[in-house]
Design an enzyme around this catalytic site. Structure first.
Site, PDB file in Angstrom:
ATOM      1  N   LEU A  23       0.841  -1.202   0.000  1.00  0.00           N
ATOM      2  CA  LEU A  23       0.000   0.000   0.000  1.00  0.00           C
ATOM      3  C   LEU A  23       0.872   1.246   0.000  1.00  0.00           C
ATOM      4  O   LEU A  23       0.428   2.337  -0.332  1.00  0.00           O
ATOM      5  CB  LEU A  23      -0.904   0.000   1.233  1.00  0.00           C
ATOM      6  CG  LEU A  23      -1.994  -1.066   1.246  1.00  0.00           C
ATOM      7  CD1 LEU A  23      -2.692  -1.095   2.589  1.00  0.00           C
ATOM      8  CD2 LEU A  23      -2.986  -0.831   0.129  1.00  0.00           C
ATOM      9  N   GLY A  26       5.553   3.159   5.198  1.00  0.00           N
ATOM     10  CA  GLY A  26       5.257   3.835   6.470  1.00  0.00           C
ATOM     11  C   GLY A  26       6.570   4.430   6.975  1.00  0.00           C
ATOM     12  O   GLY A  26       7.522   4.552   6.211  1.00  0.00           O
ATOM     13  N   LYS A  27       6.627   4.774   8.251  1.00  0.00           N
ATOM     14  CA  LYS A  27       7.846   5.412   8.777  1.00  0.00           C
ATOM     15  C   LYS A  27       8.996   4.412   8.898  1.00  0.00           C
ATOM     16  O   LYS A  27      10.131   4.699   8.526  1.00  0.00           O
ATOM     17  CB  LYS A  27       7.557   5.989  10.175  1.00  0.00           C
ATOM     18  CG  LYS A  27       7.322   7.498  10.167  1.00  0.00           C
ATOM     19  CD  LYS A  27       7.165   8.040  11.576  1.00  0.00           C
ATOM     20  CE  LYS A  27       5.926   7.527  12.246  1.00  0.00           C
ATOM     21  NZ  LYS A  27       4.951   8.563  12.582  1.00  0.00           N
ATOM     22  N   ASP A 142      -0.842  15.403  15.906  1.00  0.00           N
ATOM     23  CA  ASP A 142      -0.378  15.439  14.512  1.00  0.00           C
ATOM     24  C   ASP A 142      -1.557  15.297  13.547  1.00  0.00           C
ATOM     25  O   ASP A 142      -1.470  14.550  12.577  1.00  0.00           O
ATOM     26  CB  ASP A 142       0.642  14.313  14.283  1.00  0.00           C
ATOM     27  CG  ASP A 142       1.651  14.720  13.218  1.00  0.00           C
ATOM     28  OD1 ASP A 142       2.479  13.890  12.840  1.00  0.00           O
ATOM     29  OD2 ASP A 142       1.575  15.872  12.749  1.00  0.00           O
TER      30      ASP A 142
HETATM   31  C1  LIG Z   1      -2.008   7.230   8.237  1.00  0.00           C
HETATM   32  C2  LIG Z   1      -0.582   6.951   7.864  1.00  0.00           C
HETATM   33  C3  LIG Z   1       0.310   8.176   8.018  1.00  0.00           C
HETATM   34  N1  LIG Z   1      -0.554   6.537   6.476  1.00  0.00           N
HETATM   35  C4  LIG Z   1      -0.214   5.284   6.178  1.00  0.00           C
HETATM   36  O1  LIG Z   1       0.035   4.467   7.012  1.00  0.00           O
HETATM   37  C5  LIG Z   1      -0.125   4.997   4.703  1.00  0.00           C
HETATM   38  C6  LIG Z   1       1.238   4.416   4.377  1.00  0.00           C
HETATM   39  C7  LIG Z   1       0.997   3.314   3.438  1.00  0.00           C
HETATM   40  C8  LIG Z   1      -0.485   3.220   3.142  1.00  0.00           C
HETATM   41  C9  LIG Z   1      -1.174   3.970   4.257  1.00  0.00           C
HETATM   42  N2  LIG Z   1      -1.574   3.080   5.346  1.00  0.00           N
HETATM   43  C10 LIG Z   1      -2.780   2.415   5.289  1.00  0.00           C
HETATM   44  N3  LIG Z   1      -3.489   2.464   4.141  1.00  0.00           N
HETATM   45  C11 LIG Z   1      -4.673   1.836   4.077  1.00  0.00           C
HETATM   46  N4  LIG Z   1      -5.382   1.870   2.909  1.00  0.00           N
HETATM   47  C12 LIG Z   1      -5.012   2.324   1.672  1.00  0.00           C
HETATM   48  C13 LIG Z   1      -3.887   3.150   1.454  1.00  0.00           C
HETATM   49  C14 LIG Z   1      -3.569   3.583   0.176  1.00  0.00           C
HETATM   50  C15 LIG Z   1      -4.373   3.183  -0.911  1.00  0.00           C
HETATM   51  C16 LIG Z   1      -4.034   3.667  -2.292  1.00  0.00           C
HETATM   52  O2  LIG Z   1      -4.522   4.689  -2.727  1.00  0.00           O
HETATM   53  N5  LIG Z   1      -3.182   2.981  -3.085  1.00  0.00           N
HETATM   54  C17 LIG Z   1      -2.565   1.765  -2.628  1.00  0.00           C
HETATM   55  C18 LIG Z   1      -2.885   3.502  -4.401  1.00  0.00           C
HETATM   56  C19 LIG Z   1      -3.370   2.519  -5.455  1.00  0.00           C
HETATM   57  C20 LIG Z   1      -2.988   3.067  -6.836  1.00  0.00           C
HETATM   58  N6  LIG Z   1      -1.537   3.300  -6.917  1.00  0.00           N
HETATM   59  C21 LIG Z   1      -1.231   3.820  -8.278  1.00  0.00           C
HETATM   60  C22 LIG Z   1      -1.045   4.278  -5.907  1.00  0.00           C
HETATM   61  C23 LIG Z   1      -1.356   3.758  -4.499  1.00  0.00           C
HETATM   62  C24 LIG Z   1      -5.482   2.372  -0.710  1.00  0.00           C
HETATM   63  C25 LIG Z   1      -5.799   1.945   0.585  1.00  0.00           C
HETATM   64  N7  LIG Z   1      -5.211   1.175   5.121  1.00  0.00           N
HETATM   65  C26 LIG Z   1      -4.515   1.091   6.289  1.00  0.00           C
HETATM   66  C27 LIG Z   1      -3.272   1.700   6.394  1.00  0.00           C
HETATM   67  C28 LIG Z   1      -2.489   1.607   7.701  1.00  0.00           C
HETATM   68  F1  LIG Z   1      -2.413   2.812   8.271  1.00  0.00           F
HETATM   69  F2  LIG Z   1      -3.056   0.742   8.513  1.00  0.00           F
HETATM   70  F3  LIG Z   1      -1.241   1.203   7.471  1.00  0.00           F
END
Ligand SMILES: CC(C)NC(=O)[C@H]1CCC[C@H]1Nc1nc(Nc2ccc(C(=O)N(C)C3CCN(C)CC3)cc2)ncc1C(F)(F)F
Length: 277
Positions: A23, A26-27, A142
């Site tokens: 997906l 992360g950090k 944050d």
């Molecule tokens: C809050 C924190 C700062 N952020 C994070 O942790 C981020 C870092 C990595 C992803 C995300 N962490 C999570 N992401 C999801 N769902 C998700 C994310 C991205 C897409 C998406 O658009 N693509 C894959 C697209 C699909 C199309 N391609 C082209 C680009 C990526 C679709 C679903 N669920 C749980 C988490 C968790 F948090 F549990 F890890």
């Protein structure tokens, strides 16, 4: 043996999951979508490398994130379902937010900003989630679009408690990431309390409606100066009710900031609540 009979004594392991696509980053490692084999349930698995955590001396922060996020249970807070580790890695099994990252929804929106109704629905959900955190003596610290995800039904999930602390706190927050959301008391490195999150919700609502944060400037000093001077302007299309709400959150004196209950009950927010919550 019948694991369930022993409640939480069941030992999860990577073998219980079918790893899917990455997906993103992360950090301290990467995040994959995964399917729990017995139930078919989709989850996100954050893999953190112990070596990287040790190298950046963040063991306490990671354990605090796990401790905090595993006890918070709210519809708009991303659930940490379970976690386990092996020699080299820690695996966090977290809710999968099928809608992805909120900031992408914002940048992909027409004109790069949300319509009133969507901004009001979202700020209600963030205020509700943060009020719940505060009731559990947790300051998020944050709150910004990058730390919020969207679930399958389009509801928000507050995530990334890596910087959250138990209130009140004066712990130093290294100035990583954007400065746009920093409240005055954190810039002046004063003791602060839960109301730093109230400030951030004001900045967040402005960014939902305008497409960029209110004090955005070239360079850190200019941004700080604008925050400390409350130097902001509202484009003409920002509705009066939203300006009223934002102006009651972006107050220097943290005691004067609107309570989160009052945010949820504000007339500009209430007019869009379909469920009459
Ligand atoms: C809050 C924190 C700062 N952020 C994070 O942790 C981020 C870092 C990595 C992803 C995300 N962490 C999570 N992401 C999801 N769902 C998700 C994310 C991205 C897409 C998406 O658009 N693509 C894959 C697209 C699909 C199309 N391609 C082209 C680009 C990526 C679709 C679903 N669920 C749980 C988490 C968790 F948090 F549990 F890890």
């Amino acid at each position: 043996i019948n694991h369930e009979a022993y409640g939480n004594a069941y030992k999860w392991s990577p073998r219980d999951f079918e790893l899917g696509s990455a997906l993103g980053q992360g950090k301290f490692g990467h995040v994959h979508v995964a399917r729990e084999k017995k139930t078919g349930y989709l989850v996100a698995i954050k893999t953190l490398f112990k070596s990287q955590i040790e190298r950046s001396k963040c063991e306490r922060q990671v354990m605090r994130e796990i401790e905090i996020q595993s006890h918070l249970k709210h519809p708009n807070i991303l659930r940490l379902l379970t976690w386990f580790h092996d020699m080299r890695r820690i695996y966090l099994v977290v809710e999968f937010a099928a809608g992805g990252e909120l900031y992408k929804h914002l940048t992909n929106s027409p004109k790069g900003r949300f319509p009133e109704a969507k901004a009001a629905k979202y700020i209600y959900q963030v205020a509700d989630a943060v009020e719940y955190c505060h009731q559990h003596h947790v300051i998020h610290r944050d709150i910004k679009p990058e730390n919020i995800l969207v679930d399958f039904s389009g509801d928000l999930k507050l995530a990334d408690f890596g910087w959250s602390v138990h209130a009140p706190s004066e712990r130093r927050k290294t100035m990583c990431g954007t400065l746009d959301y920093l409240p005055p008391e954190m810039i002046k490195r004063e003791v602060y309390d839960v109301s730093v999150d109230h400030w951030c919700i004001g900045v967040l609502l402005y960014e939902f409606l305008v497409g960029k944060p209110p004090f955005e400037s070239e360079g850190q000093d200019k941004t700080y100066a604008r925050i400390l001077a409350l130097d902001m302007v509202y484009p003409s299309y920002v509705p009066e009710g939203a300006k009223d709400l934002i102006s009651k959150l972006l107050r220097h004196s943290s005691k004067e900031r609107l309570s989160l209950d009052a945010v949820k009950k504000h007339y500009w927010v209430q007019q869009f609540q379909s469920n009459g919550a």
